[in-house]
Scaffold this active site. Sequence first.
Site, PDB file in Angstrom:
ATOM      1  N   GLY A  31       0.746  -1.160   0.177  1.00 61.25           N
ATOM      2  CA  GLY A  31      -0.078   0.061  -0.102  1.00 61.25           C
ATOM      3  C   GLY A  31       0.848   1.295   0.055  1.00 61.25           C
ATOM      4  CG  HIS A  34       4.978   5.039  -4.875  1.00 65.14           C
ATOM      5  ND1 HIS A  34       5.817   4.333  -5.588  1.00 65.14           N
ATOM      6  CD2 HIS A  34       5.362   4.166  -3.557  1.00 65.14           C
ATOM      7  CE1 HIS A  34       6.625   3.439  -5.166  1.00 65.14           C
ATOM      8  NE2 HIS A  34       6.403   3.331  -3.581  1.00 65.14           N
ATOM      9  CG  HIS A  37       3.412   0.851  -5.602  1.00 65.91           C
ATOM     10  ND1 HIS A  37       3.213   1.640  -4.577  1.00 65.91           N
ATOM     11  CD2 HIS A  37       4.013  -0.297  -5.015  1.00 65.91           C
ATOM     12  CE1 HIS A  37       3.876   1.306  -3.406  1.00 65.91           C
ATOM     13  NE2 HIS A  37       4.391   0.059  -3.648  1.00 65.91           N
ATOM     14  N   GLY A 146       9.361  -4.965  -8.624  1.00 67.13           N
ATOM     15  CA  GLY A 146      10.360  -3.773  -8.961  1.00 67.13           C
ATOM     16  C   GLY A 146      11.742  -4.245  -8.844  1.00 67.13           C
ATOM     17  CE  LYS A 148      12.940   2.016  -2.948  1.00 72.03           C
ATOM     18  NZ  LYS A 148      12.692   1.391  -2.026  1.00 72.03           N
ATOM     19  CB  SER A 184      10.556   4.807  -1.610  1.00 72.33           C
ATOM     20  OG  SER A 184      10.360   4.018  -0.362  1.00 72.33           O
TER      21      SER A 184
HETATM   22  P1  AMP Z   1       6.153  -2.248  -1.558  1.00 68.02           P
HETATM   23  O1  AMP Z   1       4.457  -2.049  -1.602  1.00 68.02           O
HETATM   24  O2  AMP Z   1       7.077  -1.349  -1.194  1.00 68.02           O
HETATM   25  O3  AMP Z   1       6.279  -3.564  -1.012  1.00 68.02           O
HETATM   26  O4  AMP Z   1       6.277  -2.503  -3.076  1.00 68.02           O
HETATM   27  C1  AMP Z   1       5.583  -3.270  -3.995  1.00 68.02           C
HETATM   28  C2  AMP Z   1       6.181  -3.641  -5.332  1.00 68.02           C
HETATM   29  O5  AMP Z   1       6.716  -2.359  -5.855  1.00 68.02           O
HETATM   30  C3  AMP Z   1       7.688  -4.154  -4.976  1.00 68.02           C
HETATM   31  O6  AMP Z   1       8.082  -5.298  -6.239  1.00 68.02           O
HETATM   32  C4  AMP Z   1       8.550  -3.134  -5.142  1.00 68.02           C
HETATM   33  O7  AMP Z   1       9.943  -3.447  -5.611  1.00 68.02           O
HETATM   34  C5  AMP Z   1       7.729  -2.153  -6.316  1.00 68.02           C
HETATM   35  N1  AMP Z   1       8.371  -0.986  -6.277  1.00 68.02           N
HETATM   36  C6  AMP Z   1       8.386   0.053  -5.029  1.00 68.02           C
HETATM   37  N2  AMP Z   1       8.842   1.206  -5.656  1.00 68.02           N
HETATM   38  C7  AMP Z   1       9.230   1.086  -6.792  1.00 68.02           C
HETATM   39  C8  AMP Z   1       9.721   2.082  -7.884  1.00 68.02           C
HETATM   40  N3  AMP Z   1      10.112   3.184  -7.401  1.00 68.02           N
HETATM   41  N4  AMP Z   1      10.039   1.555  -9.175  1.00 68.02           N
HETATM   42  C9  AMP Z   1       9.582   0.284  -9.361  1.00 68.02           C
HETATM   43  N5  AMP Z   1       8.946  -0.696  -8.640  1.00 68.02           N
HETATM   44  C10 AMP Z   1       8.923  -0.310  -7.113  1.00 68.02           C
END
Ligand code: AMP
Length: 276
Positions: A31, A34, A37, A146, A148, A184
């Site tokens: 969640g 941004h 995502h 991602g 990242k 992020s």
């Molecule tokens: P999270 O909600 O932070 O667990 O991220 C969910 C997914 O989004 C994960 O696979 C992350 O690597 C991806 N993600 C987060 N930030 C970015 C970004 N700036 N660019 C590409 N993918 C992202």
Amino acid sequence: MLIIKDISNLKLYLEAYESKGYSIGYIPTMGALHSGHGELIKQSQKDNQKTVVSIFVNEKQFNSSEDFKNYPRNKGKDYEFSDQYNIDVIFEPTSEEIYKGYEDILKNKNFKNILCDAFRPSHFDGVITVLNRFFSIVNCNKVYFGEKDYQQIKIVEKFIKESYPNLKLISVPTFRTDSNIAFSSRNEKLSKTQLQEFESFHNSTLEFILKLSKDISIKEANILSQEFIQGQGIEKFDYFEFRNASSLDLEGNINDARLFYAIYQGQTRLIDNIIV
Ligand code: AMP
């Protein structure tokens, strides 16, 4: 857009589309959505007929209850965001729904004791444990991650190969702001000054990488990376080092590497990795 909270309803929905032969793309998230995502969502929409996004802040992958409590959450905005991106389904289960009767923790065996695994012991156990649950619920063709979270992709790739061989992992390049930092959820936690300091640190890092000779080994580059980071006045960092992009070890030439960092701005831990 549908918001589905329980497993049985999600399964019913997905079965209806599977029976029509639709391909389903899935994006696991925590969640605070941004544009980063958003890139994963857009890729899934290009590749599939239906896209499911899960929102679940997974307590099992946090090392401290404080970090879990402070993780950014903004439901209202997430729904608005999901609507704008035309997501078909948001799956937002409770922790009880996910873990009741499934308390066992899976142990990650790959890419251990380096990078985030060295500083957040059992974090990746929590990641593969929750993904194992979600993959068994969200019967999808493709799942999107991602770059990242690069070590996460490497670990999940291995896990999928062993446990879900029919599932295809698609990795998506890191999406960045105009100031070059990665989008992020944790950026929301930074004050204006912390954000500016972080942007300036990240851009100095880019310059440092640009100036490096391309004929040196990863090990040689890491002598320089330690000198660089020590001179940056960063209060606290976990790691700042080049590693081989495919094996994540320290072998090879700098051209085969990525630079990985985890630094702190106040209480906020920020990670990124940069292609050399
Ligand atoms: P999270 O909600 O932070 O667990 O991220 C969910 C997914 O989004 C994960 O696979 C992350 O690597 C991806 N993600 C987060 N930030 C970015 C970004 N700036 N660019 C590409 N993918 C992202």
